[in-house]
Design an enzyme around this catalytic site. Structure first.
Site, short mmCIF file in Angstrom:
data_model
loop_
_atom_site.label_atom_id
_atom_site.label_comp_id
_atom_site.label_asym_id
_atom_site.label_seq_id
_atom_site.Cartn_x
_atom_site.Cartn_y
_atom_site.Cartn_z
N LYS A 181 -69.40 42.48 -7.41
CA LYS A 181 -68.80 42.17 -8.56
C LYS A 181 -69.71 42.40 -10.09
O LYS A 181 -70.27 40.96 -10.60
CB LYS A 181 -68.06 40.98 -8.31
CG LYS A 181 -66.55 41.02 -8.58
CD LYS A 181 -66.50 39.60 -9.55
CE LYS A 181 -67.03 39.57 -11.26
NZ LYS A 181 -66.54 39.97 -12.52
N GLU A 256 -79.20 32.74 -9.19
CA GLU A 256 -80.42 33.32 -10.66
C GLU A 256 -79.52 32.57 -11.74
O GLU A 256 -78.68 33.38 -12.08
CB GLU A 256 -80.89 34.74 -10.72
CG GLU A 256 -81.59 35.44 -9.70
CD GLU A 256 -83.01 34.51 -8.58
OE1 GLU A 256 -83.55 34.48 -9.52
OE2 GLU A 256 -83.03 34.73 -8.19
N CYS A 290 -82.27 35.78 -20.09
CA CYS A 290 -82.46 34.77 -19.31
C CYS A 290 -83.84 33.94 -19.24
O CYS A 290 -84.32 32.61 -19.28
CB CYS A 290 -82.19 34.77 -17.73
SG CYS A 290 -82.50 36.15 -16.59
N GLU A 391 -78.60 27.02 -23.80
CA GLU A 391 -78.96 28.25 -23.40
C GLU A 391 -78.56 29.08 -24.83
O GLU A 391 -77.41 28.57 -24.89
CB GLU A 391 -78.53 28.94 -22.37
CG GLU A 391 -79.36 30.39 -22.30
CD GLU A 391 -78.84 30.67 -20.96
OE1 GLU A 391 -78.15 30.33 -19.88
OE2 GLU A 391 -79.05 31.36 -20.37
#
Ligand code: NAD
Length: 498
Positions: A181, A256, A290, A391
């Site tokens: 997906k 992750e 990331c 973040e």
């Protein structure tokens, strides 16, 4: 490739059991660099997802792929790598147009993805189980590595192809089947890869793609008892909700997740090298990365000098259209993300930070139709500040000064995340001593974002768990099974005759 000319609309269906299906609902993707429509993706339903899982399970259970030899899987993967080389330009264009990243960078993503397929091919051929032969002269134990089964793969929008290829070829090398997906707005390269897998000789049903919403397709994968392992790359928040949704199934997860990387620049660092590295780490892929360098932790004695060097270079960076060859950074993924990045800048200023360079949307001339932002540096950021902790996922660097290496380590570790950091120093002892005390899955010394298929990557703390690439990445898709053989009977243990 389904459409080659700039501006053509690429149309993608669901890819299940070797066939591509169109469905009534679709999502249209506009290039974030110019607003032009570039692709439509099918919106898969719960039933579509269940159909794909059933196809992957059938393909696994009848062993059409899992019982091929390592050499056969290796040669099919090498064929896939060749097909990707033939389609290198088309794949790069898809990544640039759908994500908004510069075409030069998109070519790098494709090349790195090909290298991962080739590495997986090597592992299919060479990586095998082990023997335990030192327990008892009359006992030998084999730890065989079996394919883990049906793998659900959920990927994000920032590196659609690269993130997929950190999972798929390794799972295929191990003999698994997959239901993938991709992120709903950047699914093109994933469907292209599924088409290529068929051409390379991977049997129908082994690789399936269901595009669509996370809350529909993703949650169905998480809650399915027929998905053996779920390998997820995305935000920490969604990772947590997947963990909850999958709990009743007790399936194995690989997570992750987000990051909040720091560059720790010690007083004895080579300033030119550090300036280059910090700039690169902070604006690569528009900071939508990331493992980006989001925080600069710098010794107070060299801080002003280093900052001046970074600012000088940052102000010459070319922010431009994704397909322009001279663009160094492209557009942000969509308008609301651009607004979120600028919101973080505003918050930082409200919390006492100072904008040293950048801080605005670029919306004139060539930038008028896209979501572009200036690379930005904010000085005077304290560990309590929002931009130190959260973040941002944009080209925004937060600067904090320290006066000792102990303080630097404490600052680096004082966030929830633990993905990737870097240390810059001319003395190997200081660099390694700081690197070893930083809590994260990766630490680079005098370099940053330096990866290769042989090197495992992944996080700790709220950046997740599990590893991708390297031997560890391959092993994520296997189950070790211990088979123990006694060569000579021990004689009776209980009762008569013992
Ligand atoms: P996201 O978490 O919003 O989405 C990731 C994927 O999860 C998408 O395919 C999305 O459709 C799907 N999803 C959303 N809700 C879901 C649900 N309830 N159940 C199942 N699936 C669901 O992340 P994003 O915005 O696409 O990507 C950016 C994030 O990804 C950042 O946090 C970044 O740090 C992280 N990331 C991590 C790594 C890594 O290796 N650690 C690499 C790249 C990106």
């Amino acid at each position: 490739m389904s459409a080659e000319k700039h501006g053509d609309l690429r149309v993608y269906g669901l890819f299940i059991d070797g066939e591509e299906y169109e469905v009534s609902g679709t999502t249209t993707r506009k290039c974030p660099g110019d607003g032009r429509e570039v692709a439509t993706f099918a919106s898969g339903s719960v039933e579509d997802t269940e159909r794909a899982i059933a196809a992957a399970k059938r393909a696994f259970d009848d062993a059409r792929w899992s019982k091929t030899t390592g050499a056969e899987r290796s040669s099919v993967l090498l064929k896939l790598a060749e097909l990707m080389k033939d389609e290198r330009a088309g794949l790069a264009k898809i990544e640039a147009q759908e994500v908004g990243k510069p075409i030069s960078l998109a070519f790098g993503d494709v090349d790195a993805s090909i290298a991962m397929v080739e590495h997986s091919a090597a592992l299919a051929l060479t990586h095998s189980g082990e023997a335990v032969d030192n327990v008892d002269p009359d006992v030998v134990s084999m730890v065989v590595r079996e394919p883990a089964g049906v793998i659900g793969m959920i990927t994000p929008w920032n590196f659609p192809l690269l993130q997929l290829m950190q999972k798929l070829p390794y799972a295929l090398a191990a003999g698994c089947t997959a239901v993938i997906k991709p992120a709903e707005i950047t699914a093109g390269s994933t469907v292209e890869i599924a088409r290529m897998c068929g051409k390379a000789g991977i049997p129908d049903g082994v690789v399936n793609v269901v595009t669509g919403r996370g809350s529909v397709v993703g949650e169905t994968l998480a809650g399915s008892f027929d998905v053996d392992v779920l390998s997820f790359t995305g935000s920490t928040g969604v990772g947590a909700s997947i963990t909850a949704a999958s709990a009743p199934t007790t399936k194995r997860l690989s997570m992750e997740l987000g990051g909040k990387g720091a560059a720790v620049v010690l007083a004895d660092a080579d300033l030119e090298t550090a300036a280059d590295g910090v700039l690169f780490g902070s604006i690569f892929n528009s900071g939508e990365c990331c493992v980006a360098t989001t925080r600069l932790l710098v010794h107070e004695d060299i801080a002003d000098d280093l900052l001046a060097r970074i600012v000088r270079r940052m102000e010459t960076v070319k922010v431009g259209h994704p397909l322009a060859e001279d663009s160094e950074i492209g557009a942000m993924i969509h308008e609301s993300h651009l607004a979120s990045v600028l919101g973080f800048v505003e918050t930082a200023v409200g919390e006492g930070g100072t904008v040293v360079t950048g801080g605005h949307r670029l919306a004139e001339g060539d930038h008028a139709e896209g979501y572009f932002v200036e690379p930005t540096i904010i000085d005077g950021v304290t560990p309590e500040s929002t931009i130190f902790q959260e973040e941002i996922f944009g080209p925004v660097l937060a600067v904090t000064r320290f006066s000792s290496n102990d303080e630097a380590v404490e600052l680096a570790n004082s966030v929830d995340y633990g993905l990737a950091n870097s240390v810059w120093s001319s003395a190997v002892q200081s660099a390694l001593s700081v690197a070893r005390r930083i809590r994260s899955g990766s630490v680079w010394v005098n370099t940053t974002l330096e990866n290769a298929p042989q090197m495992p990557t992944g996080g700790i703390k709220r950046s997740g768990y599990g590893r991708e690439m390297g031997n560890a990445g391959f092993e994520e898709f296997t189950e070790p099974k211990t088979i123990t053989v006694r060569l000579r009977p021990t004689g009776p243990v209980f009762g008569e005759g013992k």
